[in-house]
Design a protein around this motif. Sequence first.
Motif, PDB file in Angstrom:
ATOM      1  N   ARG A   8       0.851  -1.196   0.000  1.00 15.80           N
ATOM      2  CA  ARG A   8       0.000   0.000   0.000  1.00 15.80           C
ATOM      3  C   ARG A   8       0.884   1.243   0.000  1.00 15.80           C
ATOM      4  NH1 ARG A   8      -5.171   0.407   1.171  1.00 15.80           N
ATOM      5  NH2 ARG A   8      -5.180  -1.646   2.177  1.00 15.80           N
ATOM      6  N   VAL A   9       0.504   2.230  -0.789  1.00 11.97           N
ATOM      7  CA  VAL A   9       1.203   3.509  -0.819  1.00 11.97           C
ATOM      8  C   VAL A   9       0.694   4.335   0.357  1.00 11.97           C
ATOM      9  CG1 VAL A   9       1.659   5.601  -2.139  1.00 11.97           C
ATOM     10  CG2 VAL A   9       1.443   3.412  -3.334  1.00 11.97           C
ATOM     11  N   LYS A  10       1.614   4.836   1.179  1.00 11.46           N
ATOM     12  CA  LYS A  10       1.250   5.657   2.332  1.00 11.46           C
ATOM     13  C   LYS A  10       1.095   7.111   1.910  1.00 11.46           C
ATOM     14  CE  LYS A  10       3.492   2.474   5.454  1.00 11.46           C
ATOM     15  NZ  LYS A  10       4.521   2.267   6.455  1.00 11.46           N
ATOM     16  N   HIS A  11       0.666   7.958   2.836  1.00 14.13           N
ATOM     17  CA  HIS A  11       0.308   9.339   2.491  1.00 14.13           C
ATOM     18  C   HIS A  11       1.466  10.163   1.925  1.00 14.13           C
ATOM     19  CE1 HIS A  11       1.832  10.210   6.544  1.00 14.13           C
ATOM     20  NE2 HIS A  11       1.912  11.466   6.170  1.00 14.13           N
ATOM     21  N   LYS A  12       2.689   9.822   2.209  1.00 15.95           N
ATOM     22  CA  LYS A  12       3.832  10.555   1.657  1.00 15.95           C
ATOM     23  C   LYS A  12       4.414   9.853   0.435  1.00 15.95           C
ATOM     24  CE  LYS A  12       5.390  12.829   5.864  1.00 15.95           C
ATOM     25  NZ  LYS A  12       6.539  13.060   6.740  1.00 15.95           N
ATOM     26  N   GLY A  13       3.670   8.906  -0.142  1.00 16.66           N
ATOM     27  CA  GLY A  13       4.155   8.186  -1.311  1.00 16.66           C
ATOM     28  C   GLY A  13       5.100   7.055  -0.957  1.00 16.66           C
TER      29      GLY A  13
END
Length: 76
Positions: A8-13
């Motif tokens: 999964r890509v997190k909020h900061k990429g």
Amino acid sequence: MTKLSHVRVKHKGQVTIPQQLRKELGIEEGTILEITAENMQITLKPLPPLEPREPVSEDEQKKLLDELDALRLRCR
């Protein structure tokens, strides 16, 4: 080629490379990865460790730092 499940890509990429794959490829903390994108596919490639080189002059060091600053500005 090792194919694992999804990440999964997190909020900061950020993404986490699974431990098994990091171990298989010799990716450790501090490893520099080259990233390329082509045909809607992202590729990460571990680069070899930097080799020690001859010291550079103050002028050469200033030139390198100026180039680095210019790159940082372009990437923002």
